[in-house]
Design an enzyme around this catalytic site. Structure first.
Site, short mmCIF file in Angstrom:
data_model
loop_
_atom_site.label_atom_id
_atom_site.label_comp_id
_atom_site.label_asym_id
_atom_site.label_seq_id
_atom_site.Cartn_x
_atom_site.Cartn_y
_atom_site.Cartn_z
N THR A 234 12.04 -8.78 -6.65
CA THR A 234 11.76 -9.76 -5.61
C THR A 234 12.98 -10.60 -5.25
O THR A 234 13.12 -11.02 -4.09
CB THR A 234 10.60 -10.66 -6.09
OG1 THR A 234 9.49 -9.81 -6.39
CG2 THR A 234 10.18 -11.66 -5.02
N GLY B 197 0.80 -1.22 0.00
CA GLY B 197 0.00 0.00 0.00
C GLY B 197 0.83 1.27 0.00
O GLY B 197 0.42 2.30 0.52
N CYS C 274 0.90 0.84 -9.87
CA CYS C 274 0.84 0.04 -8.64
C CYS C 274 -0.58 -0.49 -8.47
O CYS C 274 -1.53 0.29 -8.46
CB CYS C 274 1.23 0.86 -7.43
SG CYS C 274 1.09 -0.10 -5.90
#
Lengths: 87, 307
Positions: free
Chosen positions: B268, B73, B131
């Site tokens: 990642t 978020g 996003c």
């Protein structure tokens, strides 16, 4: 209990972690300043700032999901810690 | 052969073609214990907004096959704290900095670009138009060519640094969005962001993420990233592209460079191995040397259109 007896309480808490190094911001725990109860808790990374926090600083009501060991299909009791903290 | 790893990205010389992807490297501070920030192609910062953001409740991540979902978020300290503390740290460390910007409106993006225009420690801007962890799909500007182009126009009117537009593969016509932002003045593109996904805890019959949906990243999405870079590089030759999505090894990076990326970003993989960004660059150097290629810029010309 610790609060009733005026004993300092530290708690070890954690959240699901992706990195464990402080870069992903997954493992945050809502932490406030006990001296300023009105201010919103900030999301502190348990991997860097924790996992041990001042128990009075954790915004227990804002903690996330119940433990995976609780509940089942259609049966998902609230986190008992969160329930205790509710007014 | 002697391999030259440096690349030119929108007029900025990078030491290597391997960047640290946004959201997977914080603001560099935590990673400085694992690697030298001046060894990287660049640090793409976690996205910065005008005001601080607290982010989503937890759980914020869920492991999935060959990848993970996240719904952080956009937690960040806001642009003023970024300029006061994070940017000086990155500058002192000698990092090449790509500042990732996020806003709820084109005006927000324009004001962020204006704020950073006088910061010489910021070398490029990356607009996070894609996003998936936002409150309204209307904030995913890259879902619509017109909205994405409007953000780019507002940024270009204020920015001093070259501008990369980061797009999402979650559209039916990616080339149309890419063309719109390039026509609006974007200097380059970053492809791709996480893909919108969801996972369910079947034993409790509830979503695994507090935000219900989240962004899928990791090796699971790499073929999508390769397809997107190839598709856009073919349609818009000459537009610099930072390819990203599931890059964990030098071979993964080479895939994206062969199909037309100017540089790649490792995301990642840094969660698993904090040194992934430098290890991918070192592996790329060995790959080029083994194949007798002097520079990554020569790779696209070597790519054969047919199997």
């Amino acid at each position: 209990v610790a609060g009733q007896h005026g004993v300092p309480c530290q708690v070890a808490v954690e959240e699901l972690m992706a990195c464990g190094t402080g870069i992903c911001f997954s493992c945050v725990v809502p932490v406030g300043d006990p001296a300023r109860p009105g201010e919103p808790a900030r999301m502190a990374r348990s991997c860097l700032e924790g996992p041990v926090f001042d128990g009075a600083a954790i915004a227990w009501g804002e903690l996330g999901h119940p433990p995976a060991s609780t509940g089942g299909l259609g049966l998902s009791p609230q986190d008992p810690l969160a329930a205790d903290a509710a007014p | 052969v002697t391999v030259d790893l440096t690349v030119d990205l929108c007029g900025v010389r990078l030491r290597t073609p391997v960047l640290a992807a946004s959201g997977c490297f914080g603001f560099g501070r935590e990673m400085a214990g694992w690697l030298d920030l001046d060894e990287l192609g660049a640090v793409v910062t976690k996205s910065v907004s005008l005001e601080p953001r607290r982010g989503r409740p937890t759980p914020r991540m869920a492991e999935t096959p060959s990848g993970m979902l996240n719904a952080i978020g956009l937690q960040n300290p806001g642009v003023e704290a970024f300029c006061a503390t994070d940017l000086p740290f990155l500058a002192d460390a000698g990092a090449t900095v790509v500042a990732s910007l996020v806003g709820r409106s084109a005006d927000d993006f324009g004001r962020l670009a204006a704020r950073l225009a006088g910061e010489p420690a910021v070398h490029l801007l990356e607009l996070n138009l894609s996003c998936p962890n936002v409150e309204h799909r209307g904030e995913v500007f890259a879902a619509d060519p017109g909205m994405a182009a409007e953000v780019v126009r507002r940024v270009k009117a204020a920015a001093r640094q070259p501008v990369l537009a980061k797009l999402t593969a979650d559209v039916s016509d990616l080339v149309a969005v890419a063309r719109a932002v390039v026509d609006a003045g974007a200097d380059g593109l970053t492809l791709i962001n996480t893909l919108l996904g969801m996972a369910v805890d079947v034993h409790h019959a509830r979503p695994r993420l507090a935000a219900v949906t989240g962004g899928l990243s990791g090796p699971a999405i790499r073929p999508v990233a390769v397809r997107c870079v190839w598709q856009v590089a073919t349609a818009l030759p000459g537009v610099p592209i930072v390819g990203t999505g599931g890059v964990a090894t030098a071979e993964d990076a080479a895939e994206l460079l062969l199909v037309g990326a100017t540089a790649v970003a490792v995301g990642t993989a840094s969660f698993v191995n904090p040194r992934a960004v430098v290890e991918v660059a070192a592996g790329l150097e060995r790959y080029l040397a083994a194949h007798g290629v002097r520079s990554v810029a020569e790779l696209p010309a070597l790519f054969k259109a047919e199997a």
